[in-house]
Scaffold this active site. Sequence first.
Site, PDB file in Angstrom:
ATOM      1  N   THR A 100       0.479  -1.076  -0.060  1.00  0.00           N
ATOM      2  CA  THR A 100      -0.254   0.347  -0.138  1.00  0.00           C
ATOM      3  C   THR A 100       0.929   1.701   0.045  1.00  0.00           C
ATOM      4  OG1 THR A 100      -1.738  -1.279   1.250  1.00  0.00           O
ATOM      5  CG2 THR A 100      -1.888   1.199   1.360  1.00  0.00           C
ATOM      6  N   VAL A 101       2.031   1.156   0.804  1.00  0.00           N
ATOM      7  CA  VAL A 101       2.531   2.897   0.900  1.00  0.00           C
ATOM      8  C   VAL A 101       3.632   2.664  -0.057  1.00  0.00           C
ATOM      9  CG1 VAL A 101       4.032   3.973   2.313  1.00  0.00           C
ATOM     10  CG2 VAL A 101       2.509   2.400   3.544  1.00  0.00           C
TER      11      VAL A 101
ATOM     12  N   LYS B 202       8.781   0.288  11.906  1.00  0.00           N
ATOM     13  CA  LYS B 202       9.320  -0.051  13.307  1.00  0.00           C
ATOM     14  C   LYS B 202       9.877  -0.962  13.338  1.00  0.00           C
ATOM     15  CE  LYS B 202       4.966  -0.342  11.567  1.00  0.00           C
ATOM     16  NZ  LYS B 202       4.106   0.532  10.539  1.00  0.00           N
TER      17      LYS B 202
ATOM     18  N   VAL C 118       7.200   5.936  12.220  1.00  0.00           N
ATOM     19  CA  VAL C 118       6.642   6.828  13.334  1.00  0.00           C
ATOM     20  C   VAL C 118       5.221   7.894  13.485  1.00  0.00           C
ATOM     21  CG1 VAL C 118       5.971   7.865  15.328  1.00  0.00           C
ATOM     22  CG2 VAL C 118       8.324   6.385  14.986  1.00  0.00           C
TER      23      VAL C 118
ATOM     24  N   GLY D 131       2.442   7.822  10.999  1.00  0.00           N
ATOM     25  CA  GLY D 131       1.917   8.432   9.432  1.00  0.00           C
ATOM     26  C   GLY D 131       2.997   9.283   8.467  1.00  0.00           C
TER      27      GLY D 131
ATOM     28  N   ILE E  91       3.588  12.606  10.232  1.00  0.00           N
ATOM     29  CA  ILE E  91       3.776  13.747  11.069  1.00  0.00           C
ATOM     30  C   ILE E  91       5.054  13.764  10.892  1.00  0.00           C
ATOM     31  CG2 ILE E  91       3.730  14.777  13.888  1.00  0.00           C
ATOM     32  CD1 ILE E  91       1.465  13.014  14.077  1.00  0.00           C
TER      33      ILE E  91
ATOM     34  N   LYS F 291       7.514   1.975  17.856  1.00  0.00           N
ATOM     35  CA  LYS F 291       7.107   3.658  17.347  1.00  0.00           C
ATOM     36  C   LYS F 291       8.343   4.175  18.673  1.00  0.00           C
ATOM     37  CE  LYS F 291       3.477   2.928  14.130  1.00  0.00           C
ATOM     38  NZ  LYS F 291       2.403   3.456  13.781  1.00  0.00           N
TER      39      LYS F 291
ATOM     40  N   GLY G 151      -2.701   5.288   6.768  1.00  0.00           N
ATOM     41  CA  GLY G 151      -2.758   5.082   5.402  1.00  0.00           C
ATOM     42  C   GLY G 151      -1.850   5.513   4.577  1.00  0.00           C
TER      43      GLY G 151
HETATM   44  N1  HSE Z   1      -0.834  -0.115  11.638  1.00  0.00           N
HETATM   45  C1  HSE Z   1      -0.140   1.141  12.106  1.00  0.00           C
HETATM   46  C2  HSE Z   1      -1.216   2.642  12.794  1.00  0.00           C
HETATM   47  C3  HSE Z   1       0.174   2.075  10.586  1.00  0.00           C
HETATM   48  O1  HSE Z   1      -2.574   2.037  12.711  1.00  0.00           O
HETATM   49  O2  HSE Z   1      -0.885   3.339  12.797  1.00  0.00           O
HETATM   50  C4  HSE Z   1       1.385   2.985  10.434  1.00  0.00           C
HETATM   51  O3  HSE Z   1       2.529   2.722  11.122  1.00  0.00           O
END
Ligand code: HSE
Length: 435
Positions: A14-15, A106, A134, A136, A138, A207, A306
């Site tokens: 996805t990413v 992470k 860590v 997403g 931010i 994280k 996301g």
């Molecule tokens: N599964 C992780 C979350 C994805 O929900 O924060 C982002 O690291």
Amino acid sequence: MKSKYKIGFLGMGTVAQGVWRHLANNHAEMSRRLGADYELSVACVRSAAKKRGVEIAPERLTENPEDVVSNPEIDVVCELMGGVETAFKLVKKAVENGKIVITANKAMLCEKGAELFALLEKNPKSQIFFEASVAGGIPIIKSLREGLVANRFSLIYGILNGTCNYILTRMERENATYEAVLEDARRLGYVEADESLDIDGIDSAHKAAVLAYLAHGRWVKLSEMIVNGIREIRLEDMLWAREFGCRIKLLASIKRDSETGKISVAVYPALLPLSDVVANVNEVFNAVALEGDLVGRTVHIGRGAGQNATASAVISDIADAFRALNSNAKYVSCHASNGVEMMPLKDIESSFYMRLSVKDETGTLAKIASIFASQKVSIELLEQKRHVNANEAWLILTTHKTSEFAIREACKALEESEQVLEKPFVLRIFEDTQA
Ligand code: HSE
């Protein structure tokens, strides 16, 4: 300085697809912003034949990771495959081959960070960037490493898992069941392949380990942390927490004792006063509050999971990678040159919330109170709530500050009591020690 940098990918989930799509579709503008032209050269995938949400020419796909990590043409390796051992082996090879490595992994950083950063010392051409590991979207790594470089941090706390925050928010708002909301989180691409990592607090702990390393120079192991997840929280706990003026959040906290200099790292669902900005960060959003000795309090909020939010973080690392390639720039890896010591569990104190299912009969309250007294745990507030079963009642209470050890002993004694019908359920009440 090359006229064009070549980027290779390990993994195209996805990413990675989000990164590829954005860099492919906005090439001219992104080259300008990233400070160099680039080529999306190769992506290593498990199956080249698999259909993907992004168009990649077949000659750019490989099933052999060596085509990325040992390819002399590749300047930047984006490790977005996840997992620990294989990812680590490949990242290690990329570092030894002098590549700039970008990773969102992470779990790998938490488990192998010490080894990896020691390896970097021996391979000065290589660097590792990990903004997407860590919180997403931010830019918290960059903030710690650069914007807040002058500071020592006595407290870092916040919400580091988007999935759990999404689940807790929707359960509370809509009376929705845990399973229904988890299904939506899966559909939205928030959830780890191994869902227990999210739900049991392990992803947040990974994280927190990364943040603790940046702030205090020590790779804290999971076994050195308190790590609890959200599985046992009931809708009632959320409602009752509100009666105490709090909201339940899965919190990560990194505290540094001002006298001893020792740190504690923990992840647990906690009651957080509604007056705390972090308590009002909902859905997939993450928050990180930092208390720096020079800057004071800063709070960072943004989407924690996301495709696009995480791709945004990876692309910011690509900008740093190009800057490093253009100018040999080196980044500070952590704030402390000598790692700190961990605070022993017996020294960690907190107030607690407890939910007890008890027999609704004469003398119950007196017996429960005597158990607390024998364990030297002082009750602050106590309320009895009606249970759906006629001969049962809920006791909801909060304690004054007590040690982790004392509350565990009290729970053991309560569980053995005939008056108590279920395992006591305990949540910490988060105290902002710097407020
Ligand atoms: N599964 C992780 C979350 C994805 O929900 O924060 C982002 O690291």
